[in-house]
Design a protein around this motif. Structure first.
Motif, PDB file in Angstrom:
ATOM      1  N   UNK A  13      -2.638 -12.864 -16.605  1.00 20.61           N
ATOM      2  CA  UNK A  13      -2.749 -11.995 -17.462  1.00 20.61           C
ATOM      3  C   UNK A  13      -2.808 -10.665 -17.058  1.00 20.61           C
ATOM      4  N   UNK A  14      -2.979 -10.368 -15.487  1.00 14.34           N
ATOM      5  CA  UNK A  14      -2.997  -9.074 -14.624  1.00 14.34           C
ATOM      6  C   UNK A  14      -4.474  -8.602 -14.856  1.00 14.34           C
ATOM      7  N   UNK A  15      -5.664  -9.153 -15.143  1.00 16.08           N
ATOM      8  CA  UNK A  15      -6.824  -8.719 -15.172  1.00 16.08           C
ATOM      9  C   UNK A  15      -7.429  -7.902 -13.902  1.00 16.08           C
ATOM     10  N   UNK A  16      -7.046  -8.671 -12.655  1.00 13.29           N
ATOM     11  CA  UNK A  16      -7.337  -8.063 -11.612  1.00 13.29           C
ATOM     12  C   UNK A  16      -6.641  -6.637 -11.234  1.00 13.29           C
ATOM     13  N   UNK A  17      -5.294  -6.797 -11.555  1.00 19.07           N
ATOM     14  CA  UNK A  17      -4.323  -5.845 -11.418  1.00 19.07           C
ATOM     15  C   UNK A  17      -4.675  -4.718 -12.186  1.00 19.07           C
ATOM     16  N   UNK A  18      -5.150  -4.713 -13.158  1.00 20.50           N
ATOM     17  CA  UNK A  18      -5.716  -3.589 -14.189  1.00 20.50           C
ATOM     18  C   UNK A  18      -6.960  -2.957 -13.521  1.00 20.50           C
ATOM     19  N   UNK A  19      -7.850  -3.712 -12.972  1.00 23.02           N
ATOM     20  CA  UNK A  19      -9.136  -3.259 -12.344  1.00 23.02           C
ATOM     21  C   UNK A  19      -8.588  -2.555 -11.123  1.00 23.02           C
ATOM     22  N   UNK A  20      -7.834  -2.952 -10.433  1.00 25.43           N
ATOM     23  CA  UNK A  20      -7.308  -2.337  -8.975  1.00 25.43           C
ATOM     24  C   UNK A  20      -6.383  -0.895  -9.640  1.00 25.43           C
ATOM     25  N   UNK A  21      -5.552  -0.977 -10.418  1.00 27.33           N
ATOM     26  CA  UNK A  21      -4.847   0.068 -11.051  1.00 27.33           C
ATOM     27  C   UNK A  21      -5.796   1.307 -11.427  1.00 27.33           C
ATOM     28  N   UNK A  22      -6.780   0.616 -12.137  1.00 26.68           N
ATOM     29  CA  UNK A  22      -7.610   1.874 -12.615  1.00 26.68           C
ATOM     30  C   UNK A  22      -8.560   2.511 -11.514  1.00 26.68           C
ATOM     31  N   UNK A  23      -9.080   1.642 -10.684  1.00 31.48           N
ATOM     32  CA  UNK A  23      -9.916   2.332  -9.650  1.00 31.48           C
ATOM     33  C   UNK A  23      -9.115   3.060  -8.462  1.00 31.48           C
ATOM     34  N   UNK A  24      -7.853   2.496  -8.298  1.00 30.70           N
ATOM     35  CA  UNK A  24      -7.174   3.159  -7.287  1.00 30.70           C
ATOM     36  C   UNK A  24      -6.791   4.424  -7.672  1.00 30.70           C
ATOM     37  N   UNK A  25      -6.063   4.621  -9.009  1.00 33.35           N
ATOM     38  CA  UNK A  25      -5.504   5.844  -9.514  1.00 33.35           C
ATOM     39  C   UNK A  25      -6.792   6.747  -9.758  1.00 33.35           C
ATOM     40  N   UNK A  26      -8.128   6.384  -9.890  1.00 37.26           N
ATOM     41  CA  UNK A  26      -9.200   7.204  -9.907  1.00 37.26           C
ATOM     42  C   UNK A  26      -9.536   7.987  -8.475  1.00 37.26           C
ATOM     43  N   UNK A  27      -9.374   7.057  -7.470  1.00 40.87           N
ATOM     44  CA  UNK A  27      -9.875   7.477  -6.190  1.00 40.87           C
ATOM     45  C   UNK A  27      -8.988   7.836  -5.401  1.00 40.87           C
ATOM     46  N   UNK A  28      -7.761   7.604  -5.486  1.00 41.07           N
ATOM     47  CA  UNK A  28      -6.678   7.986  -4.652  1.00 41.07           C
ATOM     48  C   UNK A  28      -5.470   8.537  -5.404  1.00 41.07           C
ATOM     49  N   UNK A  29      -5.889   9.996  -5.696  1.00 42.75           N
ATOM     50  CA  UNK A  29      -4.672  10.353  -6.497  1.00 42.75           C
ATOM     51  C   UNK A  29      -3.333  10.885  -5.781  1.00 42.75           C
ATOM     52  N   UNK A  30      -3.488  10.875  -4.342  1.00 42.80           N
ATOM     53  CA  UNK A  30      -2.237  11.129  -3.875  1.00 42.80           C
ATOM     54  C   UNK A  30      -1.446  10.182  -3.617  1.00 42.80           C
ATOM     55  N   UNK A  31      -1.538   9.008  -3.832  1.00 42.61           N
ATOM     56  CA  UNK A  31      -0.804   7.758  -3.923  1.00 42.61           C
ATOM     57  C   UNK A  31      -0.291   7.611  -5.278  1.00 42.61           C
ATOM     58  N   UNK A  32       1.116   7.072  -5.148  1.00 40.79           N
ATOM     59  CA  UNK A  32       1.915   6.634  -6.247  1.00 40.79           C
ATOM     60  C   UNK A  32       1.636   5.111  -6.346  1.00 40.79           C
TER      61      UNK A  32
END
Length: 142
Positions: A13-32
């Motif tokens: 269902x992508x649950x872990x992927x969602x958490x990772x996406x949200x957290x990484x997007x917030x903390x590492x804005x210089x990354x795609x």
């Protein structure tokens, strides 16, 4: 200069992927963030969570893994037939052969146990993954 890329892989269902996406997007804005799901449900969930790019299946894993700076996901992404059979041998090999730093999160859902790890919630593991990327980046820039 080309943006550094983080490949987030997940299945089911992508649950872990969602958490990772949200957290990484917030903390590492210089990354795609490139989200590759083993199925369309996982991919769609990670795209809704803010991934910059998304794709589904084996060939996107092969292509994205070769270009990524970091690969993040459940430990099963490196083990063929894991995530209830969703990880193909080609996907696992692409992860293993990639020059990217790999940050793999343990889970008990596929009968894969990693000794020496603390039992944490998925949210806590997602936070630890972000912390590890930040530590690796700091070491590279030191």
């Amino acid at each position: 200069m080309r943006k550094k890329t983080i490949l987030i892989m997940d299945g089911q269902g992508g649950r872990l992927g969602v958490l990772l996406t949200e957290r990484i997007k917030a903390a590492l804005m210089d990354f795609s963030i490139t989200a590759v799901g083993t199925n369309t449900i996982a991919t769609a969930a990670m795209l809704r969570a803010g991934a910059d790019h998304g794709a589904t299946g084996e060939y996107p894993v092969i292509c994205a893994a070769a270009q990524a700076s970091y690969i993040v996901g459940p430990v099963g992404i490196a083990i063929p037939a894991s995530l209830t059979g969703e990880v193909t041998p080609g996907m696992a090999e692409a992860v293993g052969r990639s020059p990217a730093e790999k940050i793999l999160i343990p889970g008990e859902g596929c009968s894969i146990y990693i000794v020496g790890t603390a039992k944490c919630t998925l949210s806590e593991y997602a936070d630890q993954a972000v912390t590890k990327i930040l530590e690796l980046e700091a070491a590279k820039n030191a």
